[in-house]
Every structure is written in C-alpha cells, then in structure tokens.
Design an enzyme around this catalytic site. Structure first.
Site, PDB file in Angstrom:
ATOM      1  CE  LYS A  96     134.969  -4.968 131.618  1.00 14.33           C
ATOM      2  NZ  LYS A  96     133.611  -4.473 131.380  1.00 14.33           N
ATOM      3  N   GLY A 157     128.787   2.669 127.382  1.00 13.32           N
ATOM      4  CA  GLY A 157     127.572   3.440 127.603  1.00 13.32           C
ATOM      5  C   GLY A 157     127.106   4.249 126.408  1.00 13.32           C
ATOM      6  CG  ASN A 206     125.997  -2.509 133.563  1.00 10.27           C
ATOM      7  OD1 ASN A 206     126.802  -2.558 134.463  1.00 10.27           O
ATOM      8  ND2 ASN A 206     124.721  -2.251 133.822  1.00 10.27           N
ATOM      9  CB  THR A 207     124.674   1.357 129.784  1.00 10.37           C
ATOM     10  OG1 THR A 207     125.948   1.443 130.431  1.00 10.37           O
ATOM     11  CG2 THR A 207     123.932   2.660 129.973  1.00 10.37           C
TER      12      THR A 207
END
Lengths: 260, 65
Positions: A96, A157, A206-207
C-alpha cells in the site's frame, strides 16, 4: 469475489490494524469484519524489544493476508526503500503505497506517488496506491502499471464520508478494468455502502472501527454496509428525479373525479 | 567503530548485521534491516558489510492503517 492482482477474495472490506484499545479488541474486530486482508506497517524496534514479533504473532493467528503500507513516507526515496523493506519483512510483493505531501491533512503527494509507483512496478511490486479522487492521477497510476487504485473519500481519520462522490463516480466510469478501493475518510457503515453503490470493488478503513465504542460490533456493521452497497450496485439502482412519481396506482383511486 | 542504529549513535565491534543484532539483544526472527537506506536481505546478514559511520535501520511489523 473480488480480485487483487489475480488473487480472489470474498470479502470486500479491508481493515487496518492500528488504534485498537488492545490486541484482543483488534483480533475480535478483524474477525467480526470478515476481512481477509489487513494493513500493517513496519517501524523501528528498540534494542531488545519484542513488540514487533508479538504483534506479528497476533496477525498470524488470524490467518489473514497482509498488505504492508509505507505510512509516514514523505519522499519517493523513503517510500521505495520502505516498500523494499516491507517485501523483505513480510515476504509479499504487495504494497500500500503512501507518499504524503502535507502533515496536517495527510494529503497524498500525487506527483511523488506516480513516480514511486512506476519505480516499484518495474521492480516487481504489486502496488496499491493511496491517492486523491483526482482522475488524472488515477489514470497515470494505471498507466504506470497499478491494477489497483485507492482514492480517499476524505482525509485519513476524518470520518466525513464521500466528500466528492461525483469525482469517485467518474473514476469508476473511466477506470472500468482497475480494481478500485475507497480508502480513508469513512466514518459510518452508510459511507461504506455509498462507496459500494458507486460500483467500487472494496473499501479500506481503520479508525471508524478501532475508535468505535464497540469495535467488533462496528466491524460487523461495516461488513453489512459493504455487502448491502455491493448488492445494491449489482441490483441496479434507479437514478434520482426532480419531481414526485406516485408509487401507488392512480387507476381505481376512490372518489376519482368525484369533486365537482 | 561508531554507527547510528535507529537514530541513536552507538559504539560497536559488530561487522555484520547478524553480529549487530546479537550485540543489541534483538530477539525473535521478524526483522528487516537497511544499511545507509539500502535493504540488506537476510541472506547477507552474516557478511562483514558494516563500516564506521553507517546508518542502520532495524524494523519489525507494527500496527498500520
């Protein structure tokens, strides 16, 4: 099934391994998400330290495919070297690719990204570039040999969802043969569903899961959001209209023309 | 000789990556090592390739998004 560089996966949700309250919470969330691919990083290990090897054992227990990242890299040289270290460490040619232009927004450096992607593809890497929703950047990445392109929905995020859905729709239309993943900025399962309804192949986040009150429950919710959005895209969504169109039949309406 | 390991200057007698890892008590097997920003594959860890002034990075798997 969705293909990443020729490898088939049934889950269209990729998730990160960072920011969880504990390793146990991370494992529970990954299992609940149904994700078969997780992102990892590589970082300095202090002398005598065991953190990296302990973390790696937890990931191995899950039996998932790892996608290492170049998070934190700000130059082409840093990103290329980090990718080579990741290949050595994780035994995979997947990377990535992140090249960051600005610390406050974590905005991808799209110029450096294209340059680094070309170098890595020539070196045999299978590159998952993290980019903006800019069409010309995505086309250049595809020209450089990227068969996966990962535009952001919003800054990492930020939990804002698809800030520029029109541009993401355009990417899908102009890159029909590239595996497209919305990566970063998703805050809710509805955002993930939105990306999938546009015909994206997968989403990566993710977050929003790691920082949820109950990460495992949120992971399950995202899993269903992704599945719902993908099923809706396949089913054929109707287009928006400016005016109402009655759903209940007009014929046989009681008191029709009864007013004098 | 003096080398810089993960940003810290250190005095070492180690001439190879393997010897440096032993000297600094790195435990386990999952490391990637770069010397002067070039990857040193595991197959070359026993070679006496370190010299004074080198910058060494020792990395392990970590959480990532």
């Amino acid at each position: 099934m969705v293909a990443f560089y020729g490898r088939q996966f049934s889950s269209r949700l990729l998730i990160g391994t960072a920011l969880y309250a504990s390793p146990t919470v991370m494992q529970q969330a990954i299992r609940a998400s149904g994700a078969e691919i997780v992102t990892v990083s590589l970082r300095r290990e202090a002398a005598g330290g065991k953190a990296g090897n302990a973390f790696w054992s937890l990931i191995r227990e899950l039996g998932v495919t790892v996608l290492p990242n170049t998070a934190g890299c700000r130059t082409v040289r840093e990103a290329v070297t980090t990718a080579k270290l990741a290949r050595e460490l994780f035994g995979t040619s997947w990377i990535k690719l992140e090249v960051i232009a600005d610390d406050e927004t974590l905005q991808p450096d799209v110029v450096g990204l294209v340059e680094a992607a070309a170098i890595l593809v020539k070196d045999g890497f299978e590159v998952f570039p993290y980019c903006t929703e800019d069409l010309s950047t995505a086309l250049r990445l595809a020209d450089a040999g990227c068969r996966v392109v990962m535009p952001w929905a919003a800054p990492i995020g930020s939990a804002r969802g698809l800030v520029n859905a029109d541009a993401l729709r355009l990417l899908r239309a102009r890159l029909p043969d590239v595996t497209l993943v919305v990566d970063a900025g998703l805050g809710a399962p509805s955002h993930a569903a939105h990306a999938m309804e546009l015909g994206y192949d997968a989403v990566l986040l993710n977050t929003a899961i790691a920082k949820a009150g109950d990460p495992a429950a949120m992971a399950g919710a995202f899993r269903r959001g992704v599945e719902a959005g993908h099923a809706a895209y396949n089913a054929g969504l109707m287009g928006p209209r400016d005016f109402a169109s009655p759903s209940t039949p007009i014929v046989g309406t009681p008191f029709w023309h009864a007013v004098s | 000789m003096r080398v810089t390991v993960n940003g810290e200057r250190r005095e070492t007698a180690a001439e190879s990556v393997a010897a440096l890892l032993r000297e600094l008590e790195y435990d386990g097997s999952h490391f990637a090592v770069a010397v002067n920003a070039d990857v040193v594959p595991r197959a070359r860890w026993a070679e006496p390739l370190l010299s004074g002034g080198d910058t060494v990075e020792i990395l392990t798997p970590r959480q990532g998004g």
